[in-house]
Write an enzyme that holds these catalytic residues in place. Sequence first.
Site, short mmCIF file in Angstrom:
data_model
loop_
_atom_site.label_atom_id
_atom_site.label_comp_id
_atom_site.label_asym_id
_atom_site.label_seq_id
_atom_site.Cartn_x
_atom_site.Cartn_y
_atom_site.Cartn_z
N GLU A 57 0.87 -1.30 0.00
CA GLU A 57 0.05 0.02 -0.17
C GLU A 57 1.12 1.07 -0.09
OE1 GLU A 57 -3.14 2.26 3.02
OE2 GLU A 57 -2.61 0.02 3.20
N ASP A 68 -5.54 10.22 8.80
CA ASP A 68 -4.08 9.72 9.25
C ASP A 68 -3.84 10.36 10.57
OD1 ASP A 68 -3.52 8.18 7.11
OD2 ASP A 68 -2.93 9.73 5.77
#
Length: 269
Positions: A57, A68
Amino acid sequence: MTTLARPSRVERIHAAFRQAAGEGRAAFIPFMTAGYPDQGRFLAVAAELLKRADLLEIGLPYSDPLGDGPVIQRAGEQAIAGGTSTRRTLELIGALRPTTQVPLLIMTYINPVYAVGPEEFMRLAAEAGVDGLILPDLPPDQDDEIGALAAQYGLALTFLIAPTSTPARVRLVTAACTGFVYAVSVTGVTGVRGGGALGEVPALVALARQHTDLPVAVGFGVKDAATARLVAHDAAADGVVVGSAFISAVSRGEDVGALADELLAGCRK
Protein backbone atom coordinates in the site's frame (compact mmCIF):
# COMPACT_ATOMS: atom_id res chain seq x y z
CA MET A 1 -12.66 6.33 -26.12
CA THR A 2 -9.72 3.98 -25.57
CA THR A 3 -9.70 2.03 -22.31
CA LEU A 4 -6.98 0.17 -20.49
CA ALA A 5 -9.22 -2.40 -18.86
CA ARG A 6 -7.19 -5.24 -17.36
CA PRO A 7 -9.26 -7.49 -15.12
CA SER A 8 -6.02 -9.30 -14.23
CA ARG A 9 -5.20 -6.41 -11.89
CA VAL A 10 -8.18 -7.24 -9.71
CA GLU A 11 -7.39 -10.93 -9.97
CA ARG A 12 -3.78 -10.29 -8.96
CA ILE A 13 -5.04 -8.83 -5.68
CA HIS A 14 -7.35 -11.77 -5.04
CA ALA A 15 -4.59 -14.23 -5.95
CA ALA A 16 -2.23 -12.64 -3.41
CA PHE A 17 -4.73 -13.26 -0.62
CA ARG A 18 -5.33 -16.83 -1.82
CA GLN A 19 -1.61 -17.56 -1.87
CA ALA A 20 -1.14 -16.26 1.67
CA ALA A 21 -4.11 -18.30 2.89
CA GLY A 22 -2.66 -21.36 1.21
CA GLU A 23 0.50 -20.81 3.23
CA GLY A 24 -1.50 -20.68 6.46
CA ARG A 25 -1.25 -16.97 7.15
CA ALA A 26 -2.93 -13.63 6.63
CA ALA A 27 -1.64 -11.52 3.75
CA PHE A 28 1.04 -9.07 4.85
CA ILE A 29 0.27 -5.54 3.60
CA PRO A 30 2.88 -2.92 4.54
CA PHE A 31 2.27 0.77 3.90
CA MET A 32 4.75 3.48 2.96
CA THR A 33 4.15 7.12 2.06
CA ALA A 34 5.37 7.87 -1.45
CA GLY A 35 8.44 10.10 -1.48
CA TYR A 36 9.25 9.58 2.20
CA PRO A 37 11.81 10.28 3.58
CA ASP A 38 12.85 11.36 0.09
CA GLN A 39 12.12 9.96 -3.33
CA GLY A 40 15.29 7.90 -3.67
CA ARG A 41 15.04 6.35 -0.25
CA PHE A 42 11.34 5.68 -0.73
CA LEU A 43 12.18 3.48 -3.70
CA ALA A 44 14.83 1.67 -1.65
CA VAL A 45 12.47 1.10 1.29
CA ALA A 46 9.67 -0.02 -1.02
CA ALA A 47 12.02 -2.50 -2.69
CA GLU A 48 12.89 -3.93 0.72
CA LEU A 49 9.24 -4.25 1.69
CA LEU A 50 8.36 -5.84 -1.62
CA LYS A 51 10.68 -8.75 -0.78
CA ARG A 52 8.22 -9.71 1.98
CA ALA A 53 4.88 -8.12 1.08
CA ASP A 54 1.88 -9.88 -0.37
CA LEU A 55 0.51 -6.46 -1.35
CA LEU A 56 2.08 -3.03 -0.96
CA GLU A 57 0.00 0.00 0.00
CA ILE A 58 1.49 3.32 -1.11
CA GLY A 59 0.18 6.50 0.45
CA LEU A 60 -0.30 9.47 -1.85
CA PRO A 61 0.94 12.52 0.10
CA TYR A 62 -1.89 14.94 0.77
CA SER A 63 -2.04 18.22 2.66
CA ASP A 64 -5.21 17.46 4.63
CA PRO A 65 -5.18 13.73 5.54
CA LEU A 66 -7.99 13.67 8.09
CA GLY A 67 -7.84 9.90 8.65
CA ASP A 68 -4.10 9.76 9.28
CA GLY A 69 -2.39 10.08 12.62
CA PRO A 70 0.61 12.34 13.31
CA VAL A 71 3.25 9.87 12.09
CA ILE A 72 1.80 9.51 8.61
CA GLN A 73 0.79 13.17 8.50
CA ARG A 74 4.38 14.25 9.10
CA ALA A 75 5.64 11.79 6.50
CA GLY A 76 3.23 13.25 3.95
CA GLU A 77 4.27 16.79 4.76
CA GLN A 78 7.93 15.90 4.31
CA ALA A 79 7.22 14.12 1.03
CA ILE A 80 5.27 17.09 -0.33
CA ALA A 81 8.06 19.46 0.74
CA GLY A 82 10.45 17.23 -1.19
CA GLY A 83 8.43 17.56 -4.38
CA THR A 84 6.29 14.41 -4.30
CA SER A 85 3.09 15.44 -6.05
CA THR A 86 0.24 13.23 -7.23
CA ARG A 87 1.81 12.79 -10.65
CA ARG A 88 5.24 12.17 -9.15
CA THR A 89 3.73 9.48 -6.90
CA LEU A 90 2.42 7.72 -9.97
CA GLU A 91 5.85 8.01 -11.61
CA LEU A 92 7.47 6.44 -8.55
CA ILE A 93 4.99 3.57 -8.71
CA GLY A 94 5.79 3.24 -12.40
CA ALA A 95 9.44 2.81 -11.44
CA LEU A 96 8.54 0.01 -9.01
CA ARG A 97 6.17 -1.86 -11.30
CA PRO A 98 8.76 -3.55 -13.57
CA THR A 99 10.57 -4.90 -10.51
CA THR A 100 7.70 -6.87 -8.96
CA GLN A 101 4.47 -8.77 -9.52
CA VAL A 102 3.22 -7.87 -6.02
CA PRO A 103 -0.04 -5.90 -6.20
CA LEU A 104 0.55 -2.16 -5.77
CA LEU A 105 -2.23 -0.14 -4.17
CA ILE A 106 -2.62 3.62 -3.79
CA MET A 107 -4.20 4.93 -0.60
CA THR A 108 -5.56 8.35 -1.49
CA TYR A 109 -8.16 10.81 -0.37
CA ILE A 110 -10.62 11.81 -3.04
CA ASN A 111 -9.52 15.45 -3.45
CA PRO A 112 -6.22 14.61 -5.24
CA VAL A 113 -8.20 12.41 -7.63
CA TYR A 114 -10.51 15.27 -8.51
CA ALA A 115 -7.62 17.73 -8.69
CA VAL A 116 -6.09 15.70 -11.52
CA GLY A 117 -9.47 14.74 -12.95
CA PRO A 118 -11.02 11.35 -12.17
CA GLU A 119 -10.58 9.81 -15.61
CA GLU A 120 -7.08 11.22 -16.06
CA PHE A 121 -6.12 9.92 -12.61
CA MET A 122 -7.43 6.43 -13.45
CA ARG A 123 -5.64 6.46 -16.79
CA LEU A 124 -2.32 7.52 -15.25
CA ALA A 125 -2.70 4.99 -12.43
CA ALA A 126 -3.37 2.17 -14.86
CA GLU A 127 -0.43 3.17 -17.03
CA ALA A 128 1.83 3.27 -13.96
CA GLY A 129 0.87 -0.29 -13.05
CA VAL A 130 -1.36 0.41 -10.07
CA ASP A 131 -3.64 -2.53 -9.22
CA GLY A 132 -6.15 -0.81 -6.97
CA LEU A 133 -7.18 2.23 -4.95
CA ILE A 134 -8.01 2.53 -1.26
CA LEU A 135 -10.36 5.48 -0.70
CA PRO A 136 -10.94 6.28 2.98
CA ASP A 137 -13.09 9.37 2.53
CA LEU A 138 -15.34 8.53 -0.41
CA PRO A 139 -18.77 7.26 0.74
CA PRO A 140 -19.69 4.65 -1.89
CA ASP A 141 -23.31 5.78 -1.89
CA GLN A 142 -22.21 9.28 -2.88
CA ASP A 143 -20.03 8.10 -5.77
CA ASP A 144 -21.46 8.63 -9.23
CA GLU A 145 -18.31 8.13 -11.33
CA ILE A 146 -15.25 6.76 -9.48
CA GLY A 147 -16.49 3.17 -9.37
CA ALA A 148 -17.35 3.13 -13.05
CA LEU A 149 -14.04 4.70 -14.05
CA ALA A 150 -12.05 2.29 -11.90
CA ALA A 151 -13.81 -0.63 -13.55
CA GLN A 152 -13.19 0.88 -16.98
CA TYR A 153 -9.46 1.04 -16.33
CA GLY A 154 -9.29 -2.33 -14.60
CA LEU A 155 -8.52 -0.97 -11.12
CA ALA A 156 -9.83 -2.55 -7.93
CA LEU A 157 -11.52 -0.39 -5.30
CA THR A 158 -11.31 -0.80 -1.53
CA PHE A 159 -13.39 1.13 0.99
CA LEU A 160 -13.25 1.17 4.79
CA ILE A 161 -15.53 -0.10 7.51
CA ALA A 162 -15.11 0.70 11.21
CA PRO A 163 -16.36 -0.56 14.58
CA THR A 164 -19.02 2.17 14.42
CA SER A 165 -20.34 0.99 11.03
CA THR A 166 -23.91 -0.25 11.20
CA PRO A 167 -24.85 -3.56 9.56
CA ALA A 168 -26.55 -1.60 6.78
CA ARG A 169 -23.41 0.46 6.25
CA VAL A 170 -21.22 -2.63 6.18
CA ARG A 171 -23.51 -4.17 3.58
CA LEU A 172 -23.34 -1.03 1.40
CA VAL A 173 -19.55 -0.63 1.67
CA THR A 174 -18.69 -4.26 1.07
CA ALA A 175 -20.93 -4.29 -2.01
CA ALA A 176 -18.90 -1.40 -3.47
CA CYS A 177 -15.51 -3.04 -2.89
CA THR A 178 -13.89 -5.02 -5.69
CA GLY A 179 -10.37 -5.60 -4.30
CA PHE A 180 -10.79 -6.32 -0.61
CA VAL A 181 -12.57 -4.85 2.40
CA TYR A 182 -10.50 -2.71 4.77
CA ALA A 183 -11.66 -2.98 8.38
CA VAL A 184 -10.13 -0.43 10.72
CA SER A 185 -9.48 -1.74 14.21
CA VAL A 186 -10.48 1.44 16.04
CA THR A 187 -12.53 4.54 15.44
CA GLY A 188 -10.12 7.40 14.82
CA VAL A 189 -6.88 7.95 12.95
CA THR A 190 -4.00 5.70 11.98
CA GLY A 191 -1.11 5.10 14.33
CA VAL A 192 0.65 2.66 16.61
CA ARG A 193 -1.26 2.10 19.83
CA GLY A 194 -0.58 0.35 23.05
CA GLY A 195 -2.54 -2.53 24.50
CA GLY A 196 -3.41 -5.92 23.15
CA ALA A 197 -7.20 -5.98 23.05
CA LEU A 198 -9.00 -6.49 19.77
CA GLY A 199 -12.25 -4.97 20.98
CA GLU A 200 -14.90 -5.18 18.28
CA VAL A 201 -12.57 -6.24 15.46
CA PRO A 202 -13.51 -9.96 15.38
CA ALA A 203 -17.19 -9.05 15.26
CA LEU A 204 -16.56 -6.49 12.52
CA VAL A 205 -14.66 -9.02 10.40
CA ALA A 206 -17.42 -11.58 10.93
CA LEU A 207 -20.10 -9.04 9.99
CA ALA A 208 -18.25 -8.14 6.77
CA ARG A 209 -18.09 -11.83 5.86
CA GLN A 210 -21.86 -12.07 6.09
CA HIS A 211 -22.07 -9.67 3.14
CA THR A 212 -19.07 -10.43 0.92
CA ASP A 213 -16.75 -13.17 -0.28
CA LEU A 214 -13.93 -10.66 -0.73
CA PRO A 215 -10.90 -10.80 1.61
CA VAL A 216 -11.13 -8.68 4.75
CA ALA A 217 -7.92 -6.95 5.88
CA VAL A 218 -7.48 -5.15 9.20
CA GLY A 219 -5.31 -2.09 9.85
CA PHE A 220 -4.71 0.78 12.30
CA GLY A 221 -2.60 -0.01 15.34
CA VAL A 222 -0.59 -3.05 14.23
CA LYS A 223 3.02 -2.54 15.32
CA ASP A 224 4.73 -5.89 15.97
CA ALA A 225 4.39 -9.66 15.71
CA ALA A 226 2.09 -9.82 18.73
CA THR A 227 -0.44 -7.33 17.39
CA ALA A 228 -0.21 -8.85 13.90
CA ARG A 229 -0.98 -12.25 15.42
CA LEU A 230 -4.03 -10.84 17.20
CA VAL A 231 -5.40 -9.61 13.87
CA ALA A 232 -4.45 -12.68 11.84
CA HIS A 233 -5.29 -15.41 14.33
CA ASP A 234 -7.74 -14.08 16.91
CA ALA A 235 -9.73 -11.86 14.53
CA ALA A 236 -9.28 -14.32 11.63
CA ALA A 237 -8.56 -11.49 9.20
CA ASP A 238 -7.41 -12.28 5.66
CA GLY A 239 -4.84 -9.48 5.67
CA VAL A 240 -2.81 -7.38 8.12
CA VAL A 241 -2.05 -3.75 7.20
CA VAL A 242 0.92 -2.03 8.87
CA GLY A 243 1.73 1.62 8.27
CA SER A 244 2.89 3.93 11.06
CA ALA A 245 5.32 1.35 12.45
CA PHE A 246 7.24 1.39 9.15
CA ILE A 247 7.18 5.16 8.85
CA SER A 248 8.56 5.43 12.40
CA ALA A 249 11.25 2.85 11.67
CA VAL A 250 12.38 4.78 8.60
CA SER A 251 12.43 8.03 10.56
CA ARG A 252 14.74 6.42 13.14
CA GLY A 253 17.01 4.91 10.50
CA GLU A 254 16.11 1.37 11.51
CA ASP A 255 16.12 -1.76 9.35
CA VAL A 256 12.65 -2.01 7.82
CA GLY A 257 13.49 -5.47 6.52
CA ALA A 258 13.92 -6.79 10.05
CA LEU A 259 10.64 -5.23 11.16
CA ALA A 260 8.90 -6.67 8.08
CA ASP A 261 10.25 -10.15 8.90
CA GLU A 262 8.90 -9.85 12.43
CA LEU A 263 5.48 -8.72 11.27
CA LEU A 264 5.33 -11.36 8.56
CA ALA A 265 5.98 -14.02 11.19
CA GLY A 266 3.09 -12.60 13.20
CA CYS A 267 0.71 -13.09 10.28
CA ARG A 268 0.67 -16.85 10.81
CA LYS A 269 -2.77 -18.22 11.57
